[in-house]
Motif scaffolding. Structure first.
Motif, PDB file in Angstrom:
ATOM      1  N   UNK A 176       8.201   3.122 -17.061  1.00 46.53           N
ATOM      2  CA  UNK A 176       8.733   4.176 -16.205  1.00 46.53           C
ATOM      3  C   UNK A 176      10.224   3.918 -16.014  1.00 46.53           C
ATOM      4  N   UNK A 177      11.054   4.743 -16.634  1.00 46.55           N
ATOM      5  CA  UNK A 177      12.500   4.566 -16.544  1.00 46.55           C
ATOM      6  C   UNK A 177      13.064   5.306 -15.331  1.00 46.55           C
ATOM      7  N   UNK A 178      13.964   4.630 -14.628  1.00 45.11           N
ATOM      8  CA  UNK A 178      14.719   5.242 -13.530  1.00 45.11           C
ATOM      9  C   UNK A 178      16.199   5.111 -13.894  1.00 45.11           C
ATOM     10  N   UNK A 179      16.914   6.217 -13.799  1.00 43.76           N
ATOM     11  CA  UNK A 179      18.297   6.260 -14.253  1.00 43.76           C
ATOM     12  C   UNK A 179      19.263   6.442 -13.082  1.00 43.76           C
ATOM     13  N   UNK A 180      20.398   5.761 -13.197  1.00 42.23           N
ATOM     14  CA  UNK A 180      21.485   5.866 -12.228  1.00 42.23           C
ATOM     15  C   UNK A 180      22.791   6.039 -13.000  1.00 42.23           C
ATOM     16  N   UNK A 181      23.713   6.754 -12.416  1.00 44.61           N
ATOM     17  CA  UNK A 181      25.033   6.886 -13.026  1.00 44.61           C
ATOM     18  C   UNK A 181      26.097   6.660 -11.967  1.00 44.61           C
ATOM     19  N   UNK A 182      27.182   5.991 -12.362  1.00 46.35           N
ATOM     20  CA  UNK A 182      28.326   5.775 -11.479  1.00 46.35           C
ATOM     21  C   UNK A 182      29.494   6.579 -12.027  1.00 46.35           C
ATOM     22  N   UNK A 183      30.088   7.427 -11.199  1.00 46.69           N
ATOM     23  CA  UNK A 183      31.149   8.303 -11.688  1.00 46.69           C
ATOM     24  C   UNK A 183      32.282   8.443 -10.684  1.00 46.69           C
ATOM     25  N   UNK A 184      33.494   8.633 -11.215  1.00 49.84           N
ATOM     26  CA  UNK A 184      34.637   8.911 -10.342  1.00 49.84           C
ATOM     27  C   UNK A 184      34.719  10.390  -9.986  1.00 49.84           C
ATOM     28  N   UNK A 185      33.888  11.216 -10.616  1.00 51.63           N
ATOM     29  CA  UNK A 185      33.732  12.601 -10.207  1.00 51.63           C
ATOM     30  C   UNK A 185      34.690  13.607 -10.811  1.00 51.63           C
ATOM     31  N   UNK A 186      35.719  13.168 -11.511  1.00 54.76           N
ATOM     32  CA  UNK A 186      36.711  14.110 -12.009  1.00 54.76           C
ATOM     33  C   UNK A 186      36.111  15.127 -12.985  1.00 54.76           C
ATOM     34  N   UNK A 187      35.146  14.696 -13.780  1.00 56.73           N
ATOM     35  CA  UNK A 187      34.567  15.562 -14.794  1.00 56.73           C
ATOM     36  C   UNK A 187      33.278  16.248 -14.337  1.00 56.73           C
ATOM     37  N   UNK A 188      32.895  16.032 -13.104  1.00 56.96           N
ATOM     38  CA  UNK A 188      31.685  16.688 -12.610  1.00 56.96           C
ATOM     39  C   UNK A 188      31.883  18.202 -12.551  1.00 56.96           C
ATOM     40  N   UNK A 189      30.882  18.916 -13.041  1.00 56.01           N
ATOM     41  CA  UNK A 189      30.846  20.371 -12.891  1.00 56.01           C
ATOM     42  C   UNK A 189      29.423  20.765 -12.531  1.00 56.01           C
ATOM     43  N   UNK A 190      29.172  22.034 -12.342  1.00 58.54           N
ATOM     44  CA  UNK A 190      27.843  22.471 -11.902  1.00 58.54           C
ATOM     45  C   UNK A 190      26.763  22.075 -12.893  1.00 58.54           C
ATOM     46  N   UNK A 191      27.060  22.163 -14.179  1.00 58.32           N
ATOM     47  CA  UNK A 191      26.074  21.820 -15.203  1.00 58.32           C
ATOM     48  C   UNK A 191      25.734  20.328 -15.160  1.00 58.32           C
ATOM     49  N   UNK A 192      26.769  19.497 -15.049  1.00 62.80           N
ATOM     50  CA  UNK A 192      26.543  18.049 -14.996  1.00 62.80           C
ATOM     51  C   UNK A 192      25.787  17.661 -13.727  1.00 62.80           C
ATOM     52  N   UNK A 193      26.151  18.271 -12.614  1.00 60.52           N
ATOM     53  CA  UNK A 193      25.473  17.978 -11.339  1.00 60.52           C
ATOM     54  C   UNK A 193      23.993  18.345 -11.434  1.00 60.52           C
ATOM     55  N   UNK A 194      23.703  19.502 -11.998  1.00 60.89           N
ATOM     56  CA  UNK A 194      22.311  19.926 -12.133  1.00 60.89           C
ATOM     57  C   UNK A 194      21.523  18.959 -13.008  1.00 60.89           C
ATOM     58  N   UNK A 195      22.116  18.536 -14.120  1.00 59.22           N
ATOM     59  CA  UNK A 195      21.422  17.607 -15.008  1.00 59.22           C
ATOM     60  C   UNK A 195      21.160  16.276 -14.301  1.00 59.22           C
ATOM     61  N   UNK A 196      22.177  15.744 -13.641  1.00 58.63           N
ATOM     62  CA  UNK A 196      22.037  14.451 -12.954  1.00 58.63           C
ATOM     63  C   UNK A 196      20.964  14.535 -11.871  1.00 58.63           C
ATOM     64  N   UNK A 197      20.974  15.598 -11.103  1.00 57.72           N
ATOM     65  CA  UNK A 197      19.981  15.742 -10.030  1.00 57.72           C
ATOM     66  C   UNK A 197      18.564  15.901 -10.574  1.00 57.72           C
ATOM     67  N   UNK A 198      18.453  16.484 -11.753  1.00 57.12           N
ATOM     68  CA  UNK A 198      17.134  16.676 -12.364  1.00 57.12           C
ATOM     69  C   UNK A 198      16.613  15.421 -13.060  1.00 57.12           C
ATOM     70  N   UNK A 199      17.508  14.542 -13.494  1.00 56.55           N
ATOM     71  CA  UNK A 199      17.088  13.445 -14.371  1.00 56.55           C
ATOM     72  C   UNK A 199      17.389  12.040 -13.860  1.00 56.55           C
ATOM     73  N   UNK A 200      18.185  11.921 -12.822  1.00 56.68           N
ATOM     74  CA  UNK A 200      18.587  10.587 -12.378  1.00 56.68           C
ATOM     75  C   UNK A 200      18.146  10.344 -10.941  1.00 56.68           C
ATOM     76  N   UNK A 201      17.569   9.178 -10.723  1.00 59.53           N
ATOM     77  CA  UNK A 201      17.041   8.850  -9.400  1.00 59.53           C
ATOM     78  C   UNK A 201      18.141   8.538  -8.404  1.00 59.53           C
ATOM     79  N   UNK A 202      19.315   8.159  -8.899  1.00 59.02           N
ATOM     80  CA  UNK A 202      20.397   7.801  -7.985  1.00 59.02           C
ATOM     81  C   UNK A 202      21.733   8.115  -8.647  1.00 59.02           C
ATOM     82  N   UNK A 203      22.743   8.298  -7.826  1.00 58.93           N
ATOM     83  CA  UNK A 203      24.100   8.505  -8.323  1.00 58.93           C
ATOM     84  C   UNK A 203      25.064   7.799  -7.383  1.00 58.93           C
ATOM     85  N   UNK A 204      26.033   7.099  -7.967  1.00 61.66           N
ATOM     86  CA  UNK A 204      27.059   6.400  -7.197  1.00 61.66           C
ATOM     87  C   UNK A 204      28.372   7.144  -7.397  1.00 61.66           C
ATOM     88  N   UNK A 205      28.969   7.578  -6.297  1.00 64.83           N
ATOM     89  CA  UNK A 205      30.158   8.423  -6.318  1.00 64.83           C
ATOM     90  C   UNK A 205      31.341   7.615  -5.790  1.00 64.83           C
TER      91      UNK A 205
END
Length: 449
Positions: A176-205
């Motif tokens: 069972x894989x759980x995914x996290x991503x750490x990002x500085x946020x500059x490249x975040x857009x609605x599409x990326x946010x939707x994907x991350x929220x659908x596929x990643x258990x955590x996000x570090x901003x």
């Protein structure tokens, strides 16, 4: 082993071995130091001028009862635990991009290059990394994958393909894989946010707090503000995630030793999951926290603890990563003794597929322990990390905080003392103050419930 301290008028005694916390009145707080040293007669003689004899006798009996219950001056039975840990990997930090679109002044990764050079992980290396962690995880079912950089969104298409590949492997290998991503946020857009929220258990901003603090350190290549660009996006993510399963994560340096203001700035902006941590910087870099700064930093943690309690059960309530302590159902003794598991439980993989004990060792050739194609090649180094624990570290053996800090950060110890088993004094003092504040907070919140 006990530790006693006063904070905001409260007398707190911690029994380290049993994980017990006692709020004591003044007489018990005074007597607890000598209750095992002297008999009743001697204790009465010592304190008869300070307290009435009947009160002294009553307190002595109460302390004897707590000792009998095993929550004061308890024995350390954990030193007999077998620390011959398995090498089954449970977490992998995938350096998807050794490149960044910020040039943060304090960056330990040298703008994402890690003294190696700019590069992006290709999909084949990413797949090999997933195959490696499956093969190395033994009978562990749950596996954590952290996408790290540099800036991971510079290589986001490969991130998505790696996740797809890992998910296709889950059923076959009972993982069972759980995914996290750490990002500085500059490249975040609605599409990326939707994907991350659908596929990643955590996000570090990543954001350092106040605009002037953030923009002084987290510098864009054109020297324009990153704060204005990322703050609305981070607020949106926090809201979409219903204020769960994310952290806004900042760094404080010698440039903002008043970091409690940065924490509260983030809280005032509606963030409920906050972490602001001391910088990882070379000695005398100008940003590193030094012994001369310790008293200032400790007072800041106390101010923050007071703010934390005052905000409880209000619209301003938030959680601060370093004040989260579980006295009842915390980590098992192996985890408490060995910490994050860097070098055996937790590993980092570079874009080229090289394996290091953790993300902070990446780029130090002497700590390269293998690659995802051939596996672990330096098993001796892995054993060094496996055998590193609070009982192998001379400075930790007699420290009251050892079961809370787990011996501290190996990378930090190496950076300042050239030895993963010699903790850095500044970090130790900071960690002990965090624990004191965290435990005081628990006593206050229990009273408010």
């Amino acid at each position: 082993m006990i530790h006693k301290y006063k904070l905001f008028g409260d007398n707190i005694v911690i029994d380290s071995n049993s994980n017990s916390v006692h709020l004591m009145d003044n007489i018990a707080y005074d007597l607890v130091d000598i209750i095992k040293k002297y008999d009743k007669k001697k204790i009465i003689e010592l304190y008869k001028d300070d307290y009435c004899i009947s009160e002294i006798k009553e307190t002595i009996n109460e302390l004897y009862q707590i000792i009998e219950e095993g929550t004061l001056y308890s024995k350390d039975f954990n030193s007999d635990v077998d620390f011959n840990k398995s090498s089954n990997v449970k977490a992998l930090c995938i350096h998807i991009a050794h490149d960044c679109n910020l040039k943060c002044k304090y960056c330990f990764a040298h703008e994402g290059k890690y003294n190696i050079g700019k590069s992006l992980m290709d999909l084949e290396i990413g797949k090999k990394a997933i195959d490696f962690v499956i093969d190395s995880s033994g009978n562990r079912k749950n596996i954590e994958i952290d996408f790290f950089g540099g800036e991971p969104l510079l290589n986001f298409d490969v991130v998505k393909e790696i996740i797809k590949y890992a998910k296709n492997k889950e059923t076959k290998h009972n993982k069972n894989f759980r995914f996290t991503i750490t990002t500085n946020g500059l490249l975040l857009n609605d599409e990326a946010i939707e994907y991350i929220n659908d596929n990643m258990s955590n996000i570090v901003l990543s954001i350092d707090g106040r605009k002037e603090v953030n923009d002084k350190m987290r510098v864009k290549y054109d020297n324009s503000s990153s704060y204005e660009q990322i703050l609305p996006k981070f607020k949106k993510i926090a809201k979409l995630r219903q204020q769960q399963n994310y952290y806004v994560r900042g760094t404080f340096t010698r440039e903002n030793l008043d970091f409690s203001k940065d924490v509260m700035h983030l809280a005032d902006n509606g963030f409920k999951q906050i972490s602001v941590e001391p910088v990882v910087a070379n000695k005398d870099s100008g940003f590193d926290i030094r012994e001369a700064d310790i008293e200032i930093v400790l007072k800041e943690y106390e101010r923050l603890a007071k703010e934390y309690v005052d905000s409880y059960n209000t619209d301003r309530e938030f959680k601060f990563f370093h004040f989260m302590v579980d006295l009842d159902e915390g980590p098992c003794i192996l985890k408490r003794a060995s910490g994050c598991g860097a070098g055996f439980d937790y590993l980092a993989v570079t874009p080229e597929g090289d394996i290091y004990p953790c993300h902070q060792f990446v780029g130090i050739n002497s700590f390269k322990i293998g690659n995802v194609k051939e596996g672990i090649l330096n098993s001796e180094l892995v054993e060094d990390f496996k055998n590193s624990n609070i009982y192998s570290k001379h400075d930790c053996k007699d420290c009251w905080a050892k079961f809370f800090c787990s011996g501290g950060c190996a990378a930090n110890a190496y950076q300042f003392n050239n030895d993963i088993n010699v903790p850095y004094k500044v970090t130790c003092e900071i960690q002990k103050k965090r624990i004191e504040c965290a435990i005081w907070i628990k006593t206050q919140i229990e009273e408010k419930k």
